[in-house]
Design a protein around this motif. Structure first.
Motif, mmCIF file in Angstrom:
data_model
loop_
_atom_site.group_PDB
_atom_site.id
_atom_site.type_symbol
_atom_site.label_atom_id
_atom_site.label_comp_id
_atom_site.label_asym_id
_atom_site.label_seq_id
_atom_site.Cartn_x
_atom_site.Cartn_y
_atom_site.Cartn_z
ATOM 1 N N MET A 31 -105.289 -56.990 -33.855
ATOM 2 C CA MET A 31 -106.196 -56.157 -33.040
ATOM 3 C C MET A 31 -105.391 -55.073 -32.337
ATOM 4 S SD MET A 31 -108.646 -57.479 -29.986
ATOM 5 C CE MET A 31 -109.616 -56.317 -29.041
ATOM 6 N N HIS A 32 -105.831 -53.824 -32.432
ATOM 7 C CA HIS A 32 -105.080 -52.738 -31.814
ATOM 8 C C HIS A 32 -105.227 -52.804 -30.302
ATOM 9 C CE1 HIS A 32 -109.175 -51.040 -32.028
ATOM 10 N NE2 HIS A 32 -108.826 -50.299 -30.982
ATOM 11 N N GLU A 33 -104.238 -52.238 -29.665
ATOM 12 C CA GLU A 33 -104.255 -52.286 -28.206
ATOM 13 C C GLU A 33 -105.412 -51.473 -27.668
ATOM 14 O OE1 GLU A 33 -99.517 -52.568 -27.478
ATOM 15 O OE2 GLU A 33 -100.759 -51.366 -26.153
ATOM 16 N N VAL A 34 -106.044 -52.041 -26.695
ATOM 17 C CA VAL A 34 -107.176 -51.342 -26.083
ATOM 18 C C VAL A 34 -106.738 -50.876 -24.713
ATOM 19 C CG1 VAL A 34 -109.546 -51.532 -25.294
ATOM 20 C CG2 VAL A 34 -108.811 -52.767 -27.329
ATOM 21 N N LYS A 35 -106.564 -49.593 -24.589
ATOM 22 C CA LYS A 35 -106.187 -49.073 -23.279
ATOM 23 C C LYS A 35 -107.234 -48.067 -22.866
ATOM 24 C CE LYS A 35 -101.230 -49.747 -23.139
ATOM 25 N NZ LYS A 35 -99.920 -49.143 -23.008
ATOM 26 N N GLN A 36 -108.256 -48.565 -22.222
ATOM 27 C CA GLN A 36 -109.308 -47.664 -21.804
ATOM 28 C C GLN A 36 -109.081 -47.272 -20.366
ATOM 29 O OE1 GLN A 36 -112.957 -49.710 -22.463
ATOM 30 N NE2 GLN A 36 -112.647 -49.926 -24.651
ATOM 31 N N THR A 79 -105.447 -53.476 -16.800
ATOM 32 C CA THR A 79 -105.500 -53.254 -18.251
ATOM 33 C C THR A 79 -105.467 -54.580 -19.005
ATOM 34 O OG1 THR A 79 -104.282 -51.188 -17.899
ATOM 35 C CG2 THR A 79 -104.415 -52.006 -20.155
ATOM 36 N N ALA A 80 -104.633 -55.502 -18.554
ATOM 37 C CA ALA A 80 -104.529 -56.808 -19.217
ATOM 38 C C ALA A 80 -105.848 -57.564 -19.134
ATOM 39 C CB ALA A 80 -103.409 -57.627 -18.576
ATOM 40 N N LEU A 81 -106.476 -57.505 -17.980
ATOM 41 C CA LEU A 81 -107.754 -58.217 -17.819
ATOM 42 C C LEU A 81 -108.825 -57.628 -18.731
ATOM 43 C CD1 LEU A 81 -107.783 -58.763 -13.946
ATOM 44 C CD2 LEU A 81 -107.583 -60.515 -15.702
ATOM 45 N N ARG A 82 -108.805 -56.322 -18.884
ATOM 46 C CA ARG A 82 -109.787 -55.683 -19.764
ATOM 47 C C ARG A 82 -109.563 -56.118 -21.218
ATOM 48 N NH1 ARG A 82 -111.916 -49.757 -18.682
ATOM 49 N NH2 ARG A 82 -113.584 -50.704 -19.885
ATOM 50 N N VAL A 108 -99.559 -60.823 -16.136
ATOM 51 C CA VAL A 108 -100.635 -61.808 -16.100
ATOM 52 C C VAL A 108 -100.085 -63.204 -15.821
ATOM 53 C CG1 VAL A 108 -102.330 -63.014 -17.552
ATOM 54 C CG2 VAL A 108 -102.200 -60.518 -17.596
ATOM 55 N N VAL A 109 -99.019 -63.550 -16.506
ATOM 56 C CA VAL A 109 -98.455 -64.893 -16.344
ATOM 57 C C VAL A 109 -97.917 -65.088 -14.933
ATOM 58 C CG1 VAL A 109 -96.567 -66.402 -17.069
ATOM 59 C CG2 VAL A 109 -97.940 -65.207 -18.776
ATOM 60 N N MET A 110 -97.212 -64.082 -14.434
ATOM 61 C CA MET A 110 -96.657 -64.220 -13.084
ATOM 62 C C MET A 110 -97.775 -64.279 -12.043
ATOM 63 S SD MET A 110 -93.433 -61.648 -13.450
ATOM 64 C CE MET A 110 -92.443 -62.094 -12.046
ATOM 65 N N LYS A 111 -98.858 -63.613 -12.303
ATOM 66 C CA LYS A 111 -99.952 -63.631 -11.339
ATOM 67 C C LYS A 111 -100.782 -64.897 -11.464
ATOM 68 C CE LYS A 111 -102.171 -61.835 -8.039
ATOM 69 N NZ LYS A 111 -101.527 -62.089 -6.753
ATOM 70 N N GLU A 112 -101.118 -65.276 -12.713
ATOM 71 C CA GLU A 112 -102.021 -66.396 -12.927
ATOM 72 C C GLU A 112 -101.307 -67.746 -12.908
ATOM 73 O OE1 GLU A 112 -105.157 -66.277 -12.989
ATOM 74 O OE2 GLU A 112 -105.742 -64.241 -13.509
ATOM 75 N N PHE A 113 -100.139 -67.816 -13.489
ATOM 76 C CA PHE A 113 -99.446 -69.089 -13.569
ATOM 77 C C PHE A 113 -98.645 -69.389 -12.309
ATOM 78 C CE2 PHE A 113 -99.521 -71.275 -17.707
ATOM 79 C CZ PHE A 113 -100.480 -70.516 -18.328
ATOM 80 N N ALA A 143 -101.334 -62.518 -27.313
ATOM 81 C CA ALA A 143 -101.496 -61.276 -28.065
ATOM 82 C C ALA A 143 -101.299 -60.036 -27.197
ATOM 83 C CB ALA A 143 -102.885 -61.238 -28.710
ATOM 84 N N LEU A 144 -101.216 -60.218 -25.911
ATOM 85 C CA LEU A 144 -101.006 -59.066 -25.027
ATOM 86 C C LEU A 144 -99.615 -58.471 -25.237
ATOM 87 C CD1 LEU A 144 -102.443 -60.352 -21.605
ATOM 88 C CD2 LEU A 144 -103.428 -58.553 -23.042
ATOM 89 N N PRO A 145 -99.461 -57.184 -25.024
ATOM 90 C CA PRO A 145 -98.123 -56.594 -25.044
ATOM 91 C C PRO A 145 -97.243 -57.253 -23.982
ATOM 92 C CG PRO A 145 -99.809 -54.893 -24.991
ATOM 93 C CD PRO A 145 -100.511 -56.183 -24.786
ATOM 94 N N PRO A 146 -95.932 -57.323 -24.197
ATOM 95 C CA PRO A 146 -95.053 -58.045 -23.263
ATOM 96 C C PRO A 146 -95.169 -57.585 -21.806
ATOM 97 C CG PRO A 146 -93.855 -57.444 -25.244
ATOM 98 C CD PRO A 146 -95.195 -56.812 -25.351
#
Lengths: 184, 240
Positions: free
Chosen positions: B1-6, A166-169, A136-141, A127-130
């Motif tokens: 779910m909307h993007e959360v950019k805090q 931002t991805a982790l949050r 995330v994938v390059m770092k985690e995988f 569900a993350l933006p591309p």
């Protein structure tokens, strides 16, 4: 080996495929979340690489070049899937999502929990933006360093770190919802 | 779910990520660990992010197999790819040349080799010519000096003789017989009023020098070195 591959030697290119296949598959799986899609994307990645061998001037690492192609292939597949509205298939696949390797000693309860957890993580990552997902994938995988990711995606180092933050949050919030739902 | 950019809770968000994934240097890691103890936002975020990181790793290992070790593959591939890229960069020109000779027909290979040989010969010839040029210039200068005195002397003698002949023609006129001084209209002769011992009939030493200069046979600086020998009969005539 790269030199031979650049000159059009198919055996040399086959050797490159053999060396990089697993890593590219890991990247594709992380991006797409399904084994079948990941295999197709991996195949398309190496086909595209072979077709564009002449354009590879050797200014960058081979790994960075292949990563760039793989990421683009995954993003293209996802856009196509979105356009075709393949949500029904995704739901079905999600229900039957197989876990490839599970520790034999795990209890059934633990196994089910792990499966659910993995599914939640997979959904959250998908569900993350591309632009966030690929970091995330390059770092985690693939466990690439920040500098390697920056080189592969041709973005500044600080951008890689801020995207990962931002991805982790976002993942934290999504998984928190899953945890809350689970506890209920 | 909307993007959360805090916005990050702390300005050291990037350091948090670097520390989380173990890429901070020893000094930076020590510094950030002290910061974690003091900053509540970073402390709680670090804990949560670590859980997310562990969950993703669990998913990865389950999906790809627990034996999947990307770093092991990465190290081998990175070393080899670096070598390949370095090797490729080093040999790119050489490889291109080699490939050219591999794919080109025999006649093209021969033509290329012949052209290279011609270029080499031309280069060597030019180099040889450039190195031998200064010697030729030196030789030319010495040749000029070699003939200066003799030729000038001969030329001056002939010019003097010519002038004497003209003077001789004029001696038949009464003015000359009466020892009149030569008219000033003769441009080539300079009248010298001063008497000198051994002065010649028509030309004094100064006149001779002037004549030689007019004929542009000598440098004025070299005139002193020249000793013009005139016939005896000129010296016997009375000095006018």
């Amino acid at each position: 080996m790269v030199e031979l591959a650049l000159s059009g030697d198919p055996e040399a290119f086959g050797e490159i495929v053999r060396r990089w296949e697993r890593r590219i598959f890991a990247l594709a799986f992380g991006m797409l979340g399904r084994e079948e899609d990941a295999r197709d994307a991996t195949q398309e990645t190496f086909l595209a690489a072979f077709r564009n061998l002449r354009n590879f001037r050797g200014e960058a690492k081979v790994s960075s070049w292949l990563h760039r192609i793989a990421v683009n292939q995954c993003i293209t597949r996802q856009r196509r899937a979105k356009v075709r509205g393949e949500t029904a298939l995704e739901d079905e696949a999600e229900k039957n999502a197989a876990v490839f390797a599970l520790p034999l000693e795990a209890s059934p309860a633990r196994t089910a929990e792990n499966v659910e957890r993995s599914r939640a993580v997979r959904k959250a990552v998908s569900a993350l933006p591309p632009d966030l997902r690929q970091v995330v994938v390059m770092k985690e995988f693939e466990e690439l360093t920040f500098q390697e990711i920056a080189d592969a995606l041709e973005i500044p180092l600080s951008t890689v770190k801020s995207r990962l933050y931002t991805a982790l949050r976002q993942l934290q919030l999504r998984l928190q919802k899953f945890g809350d739902a689970e506890s209920v | 779910m909307h993007e959360v950019k805090q916005r990050p809770a702390c300005h050291r968000a990037e350091d948090l990520v670097t520390y989380l994934y173990g890429e901070a240097s020893e000094a930076d890691a020590l510094d950030f660990s002290k910061h974690l103890e003091q900053c509540d936002a970073c402390g709680s975020e670090f804990g949560v992010f670590n859980q997310v990181h562990e969950s993703i790793l669990t998913w990865r290992n389950e999906a790809l197999g627990a034996a999947f070790d990307p770093r092991a593959i990465a190290i081998d591939s990175a070393v080899e790819s670096n070598q390949f890229v370095r090797h490729e960069r080093k040999l790119s020109a050489l490889a291109a040349l080699r490939e050219f000779f591999t794919v080109s027909p025999p006649w093209l290979q021969g033509a290329t080799a012949f052209a290279a040989l011609l270029l080499l010969v031309f280069g060597v010839t030019m180099l040889f010519r450039l190195s031998s040029k200064p010697a030729e210039v030196v030789n030319n200068n010495t040749q000029e000096r070699r003939y200066t005195q003799q030729e000038v002397k001969a030329e001056v003698d002939s010019a003097v003789q010519k002038t004497r002949d003209e003077m001789a023609k004029q001696t038949t006129s009464p003015s000359i017989l009466n020892n009149e001084k030569p008219t000033p209209n003769r441009p080539q002769l300079a009248i010298n009023q001063q008497s000198r011992a051994g002065r010649s009939h028509g030309l004094s030493r100064q006149e001779r020098q002037q004549l030689a200069a007019d004929l542009r046979l000598t440098n004025p600086a070299e005139e002193e070195e020249l000793q013009l020998a005139l016939p005896e009969q000129d010296q016997q005539r009375p000095n006018q």
